[in-house]
Design a protein around this motif. Structure first.
Motif, PDB file in Angstrom:
ATOM      1  N   HIS A 296       7.262  -8.058  -6.053  1.00 26.61           N
ATOM      2  CA  HIS A 296       8.089  -6.952  -5.568  1.00 26.61           C
ATOM      3  C   HIS A 296       7.762  -6.605  -4.116  1.00 26.61           C
ATOM      4  O   HIS A 296       6.594  -6.641  -3.705  1.00 26.61           O
ATOM      5  CB  HIS A 296       7.895  -5.712  -6.443  1.00 26.61           C
ATOM      6  CG  HIS A 296       8.078  -5.971  -7.909  1.00 26.61           C
ATOM      7  ND1 HIS A 296       9.308  -6.251  -8.463  1.00 26.61           N
ATOM      8  CD2 HIS A 296       7.165  -6.018  -8.923  1.00 26.61           C
ATOM      9  CE1 HIS A 296       9.164  -6.446  -9.768  1.00 26.61           C
ATOM     10  NE2 HIS A 296       7.871  -6.311 -10.069  1.00 26.61           N
ATOM     11  N   THR A 297       8.804  -6.251  -3.377  1.00 27.87           N
ATOM     12  CA  THR A 297       8.657  -5.799  -1.991  1.00 27.87           C
ATOM     13  C   THR A 297       9.305  -4.431  -1.859  1.00 27.87           C
ATOM     14  O   THR A 297      10.490  -4.254  -2.153  1.00 27.87           O
ATOM     15  CB  THR A 297       9.333  -6.778  -1.017  1.00 27.87           C
ATOM     16  OG1 THR A 297       8.774  -8.075  -1.179  1.00 27.87           O
ATOM     17  CG2 THR A 297       9.140  -6.323   0.426  1.00 27.87           C
ATOM     18  N   HIS A 298       8.533  -3.456  -1.420  1.00 28.19           N
ATOM     19  CA  HIS A 298       9.032  -2.091  -1.251  1.00 28.19           C
ATOM     20  C   HIS A 298       8.891  -1.688   0.217  1.00 28.19           C
ATOM     21  O   HIS A 298       7.982  -2.139   0.906  1.00 28.19           O
ATOM     22  CB  HIS A 298       8.249  -1.113  -2.129  1.00 28.19           C
ATOM     23  CG  HIS A 298       8.038  -1.588  -3.532  1.00 28.19           C
ATOM     24  ND1 HIS A 298       8.952  -1.394  -4.538  1.00 28.19           N
ATOM     25  CD2 HIS A 298       7.000  -2.283  -4.088  1.00 28.19           C
ATOM     26  CE1 HIS A 298       8.504  -1.920  -5.659  1.00 28.19           C
ATOM     27  NE2 HIS A 298       7.317  -2.472  -5.423  1.00 28.19           N
ATOM     28  N   SER A 299       9.771  -0.815   0.674  1.00 32.56           N
ATOM     29  CA  SER A 299       9.739  -0.344   2.067  1.00 32.56           C
ATOM     30  C   SER A 299       9.580   1.166   2.135  1.00 32.56           C
ATOM     31  O   SER A 299      10.076   1.890   1.266  1.00 32.56           O
ATOM     32  CB  SER A 299      11.030  -0.748   2.796  1.00 32.56           C
ATOM     33  OG  SER A 299      11.208  -2.140   2.789  1.00 32.56           O
ATOM     34  N   GLU A 300       8.894   1.619   3.181  1.00 32.70           N
ATOM     35  CA  GLU A 300       8.768   3.048   3.481  1.00 32.70           C
ATOM     36  C   GLU A 300       8.263   3.853   2.283  1.00 32.70           C
ATOM     37  O   GLU A 300       8.834   4.862   1.877  1.00 32.70           O
ATOM     38  CB  GLU A 300      10.113   3.602   3.966  1.00 32.70           C
ATOM     39  CG  GLU A 300      10.601   3.000   5.274  1.00 32.70           C
ATOM     40  CD  GLU A 300       9.697   3.338   6.451  1.00 32.70           C
ATOM     41  OE1 GLU A 300       9.154   4.456   6.493  1.00 32.70           O
ATOM     42  OE2 GLU A 300       9.515   2.465   7.311  1.00 32.70           O
ATOM     43  N   VAL A 301       7.150   3.411   1.714  1.00 32.80           N
ATOM     44  CA  VAL A 301       6.551   4.079   0.566  1.00 32.80           C
ATOM     45  C   VAL A 301       5.492   5.083   1.040  1.00 32.80           C
ATOM     46  O   VAL A 301       4.643   4.743   1.867  1.00 32.80           O
ATOM     47  CB  VAL A 301       5.903   3.048  -0.392  1.00 32.80           C
ATOM     48  CG1 VAL A 301       5.229   3.758  -1.573  1.00 32.80           C
ATOM     49  CG2 VAL A 301       6.953   2.057  -0.876  1.00 32.80           C
ATOM     50  N   LYS A 302       5.548   6.295   0.516  1.00 30.71           N
ATOM     51  CA  LYS A 302       4.543   7.293   0.870  1.00 30.71           C
ATOM     52  C   LYS A 302       3.176   6.865   0.348  1.00 30.71           C
ATOM     53  O   LYS A 302       3.056   6.372  -0.774  1.00 30.71           O
ATOM     54  CB  LYS A 302       4.914   8.647   0.276  1.00 30.71           C
ATOM     55  CG  LYS A 302       6.105   9.326   0.936  1.00 30.71           C
ATOM     56  CD  LYS A 302       6.330  10.709   0.344  1.00 30.71           C
ATOM     57  CE  LYS A 302       7.488  11.412   1.031  1.00 30.71           C
ATOM     58  NZ  LYS A 302       7.711  12.767   0.469  1.00 30.71           N
ATOM     59  N   TYR A 303       2.154   7.070   1.186  1.00 33.03           N
ATOM     60  CA  TYR A 303       0.798   6.700   0.775  1.00 33.03           C
ATOM     61  C   TYR A 303      -0.213   7.386   1.669  1.00 33.03           C
ATOM     62  O   TYR A 303       0.140   7.985   2.687  1.00 33.03           O
ATOM     63  CB  TYR A 303       0.610   5.182   0.841  1.00 33.03           C
ATOM     64  CG  TYR A 303       0.244   4.643   2.219  1.00 33.03           C
ATOM     65  CD1 TYR A 303      -0.980   4.026   2.434  1.00 33.03           C
ATOM     66  CD2 TYR A 303       1.105   4.778   3.304  1.00 33.03           C
ATOM     67  CE1 TYR A 303      -1.329   3.528   3.675  1.00 33.03           C
ATOM     68  CE2 TYR A 303       0.763   4.282   4.554  1.00 33.03           C
ATOM     69  CZ  TYR A 303      -0.458   3.664   4.729  1.00 33.03           C
ATOM     70  OH  TYR A 303      -0.789   3.190   5.962  1.00 33.03           O
ATOM     71  N   GLY A 304      -1.493   7.257   1.300  1.00 35.39           N
ATOM     72  CA  GLY A 304      -2.574   7.691   2.171  1.00 35.39           C
ATOM     73  C   GLY A 304      -2.845   9.179   2.146  1.00 35.39           C
ATOM     74  O   GLY A 304      -2.207   9.950   1.433  1.00 35.39           O
ATOM     75  N   ASN A 305      -3.807   9.568   2.979  1.00 33.85           N
ATOM     76  CA  ASN A 305      -4.262  10.952   3.046  1.00 33.85           C
ATOM     77  C   ASN A 305      -3.707  11.721   4.237  1.00 33.85           C
ATOM     78  O   ASN A 305      -3.972  12.911   4.383  1.00 33.85           O
ATOM     79  CB  ASN A 305      -5.800  10.984   3.116  1.00 33.85           C
ATOM     80  CG  ASN A 305      -6.440  10.304   1.922  1.00 33.85           C
ATOM     81  OD1 ASN A 305      -6.004  10.479   0.789  1.00 33.85           O
ATOM     82  ND2 ASN A 305      -7.502   9.517   2.178  1.00 33.85           N
ATOM     83  N   GLU A 306      -2.931  11.038   5.093  1.00 35.72           N
ATOM     84  CA  GLU A 306      -2.456  11.674   6.323  1.00 35.72           C
ATOM     85  C   GLU A 306      -0.924  11.715   6.392  1.00 35.72           C
ATOM     86  O   GLU A 306      -0.339  11.621   7.457  1.00 35.72           O
ATOM     87  CB  GLU A 306      -3.031  10.950   7.543  1.00 35.72           C
ATOM     88  CG  GLU A 306      -4.555  10.978   7.603  1.00 35.72           C
ATOM     89  CD  GLU A 306      -5.091  10.378   8.887  1.00 35.72           C
ATOM     90  OE1 GLU A 306      -4.626  10.788   9.977  1.00 35.72           O
ATOM     91  OE2 GLU A 306      -5.977   9.495   8.814  1.00 35.72           O
ATOM     92  N   ASN A 307      -0.295  11.826   5.216  1.00 36.71           N
ATOM     93  CA  ASN A 307       1.159  11.977   5.133  1.00 36.71           C
ATOM     94  C   ASN A 307       1.883  10.817   5.818  1.00 36.71           C
ATOM     95  O   ASN A 307       2.722  11.000   6.691  1.00 36.71           O
ATOM     96  CB  ASN A 307       1.590  13.307   5.757  1.00 36.71           C
ATOM     97  CG  ASN A 307       3.034  13.655   5.436  1.00 36.71           C
ATOM     98  OD1 ASN A 307       3.553  13.275   4.389  1.00 36.71           O
ATOM     99  ND2 ASN A 307       3.685  14.373   6.340  1.00 36.71           N
TER     100      ASN A 307
END
Length: 235
Positions: free
Chosen positions: A106-117
């Motif tokens: 699977h390839t996903h784009s613009e996924v929210k992640y991390g600790n700095e928004n």
């Protein structure tokens, strides 16, 4: 990545207000186009350069034209629309032109992640593999036959490196992928003379296992596609 419309040619007069560029067409008519590039664009938008622009059919746009490519006095092609780097990378991954990032389900784009928004440019996932977080950067700065990134201080870019380091420390793959959008660039180096903090973070990231790759491209008026891997010089 193919351009959605035929590109038209003009001559570059000047760039200003960050996102605006004035051009003059072959009939001597001056007009303003939008430029999707937040960087300094050093050596990419000098007066007199050839400019190639697309035209949108969206009647609500204030500026219907978008600057896509410039050509310098050495006839080197430069894609100045930084939005295209992600498209080129995603297409290359889809067709397995980047071996280091192949064979994911699977390839996903613009996924929210991390600790700095943050949002990751590309998230690769597979039931049988650890997730792979890929941050894509467009490289267009050429100085003394050397490609550099960034072309201006980038607090956002620094944040992205920190986020990748966190993902790596949590057990996932973390990749910084430089897409070279300048036909005169054959290797990439962190621009310590422009953003020393970014360069320091990049060294730290590599030391803890963040993967760093660079691929150059073939740029034409019809499409932009991955060519081959080029060196990333850390020193």
């Amino acid at each position: 990545m193919k351009f959605s419309s035929t590109l038209s040619q003009a001559q570059l007069i000047k760039r200003y207000k960050r996102f605006l560029v004035d051009l003059i067409d072959t009939n001597g008519v001056e007009f303003t186009v939008h430029c999707a590039n937040t960087g300094k664009m050093t050596g990419c938008a000098d007066p007199g350069f050839r400019a190639y622009y697309s035209t949108s059919d969206n009647t609500k746009r204030k500026y219907p034209h978008s600057l896509e490519i410039t050509s310098n006095h050495l006839k080197q092609m430069i894609c100045v629309n930084t939005n295209h780097a992600n498209k080129v990378a995603i297409e290359a991954i889809k067709y397995q032109k980047i071996p280091e990032l192949s064979d994911y389900q699977h390839t996903h784009s613009e996924v929210k992640y991390g600790n700095e928004n943050s949002r990751i440019d590309i998230l690769l996932s597979d039931d049988n593999k650890q997730d792979c977080y890929v941050e894509v950067k467009s490289v267009t700065l050429l100085e003394q036959q050397q490609g550099y990134f960034p072309d201006t201080q980038t607090l956002r870019g620094q944040k992205h490196i920190r986020e990748l380091m966190t993902m790596k420390q949590q057990g996932d793959r973390a990749v910084l992928l430089f897409i070279v959008m300048h036909s005169g660039i054959n290797s990439v180096k962190p621009a310590a003379h422009i953003d020393p903090e970014y360069a320091k973070l990049l060294v730290k990231a590599k030391e803890i296992g963040v993967e760093i790759y660079a691929y150059n491209t073939i740029i034409s008026l019809d499409e932009i596609k991955i060519k081959q891997r080029v060196p990333v010089l850390m020193a």
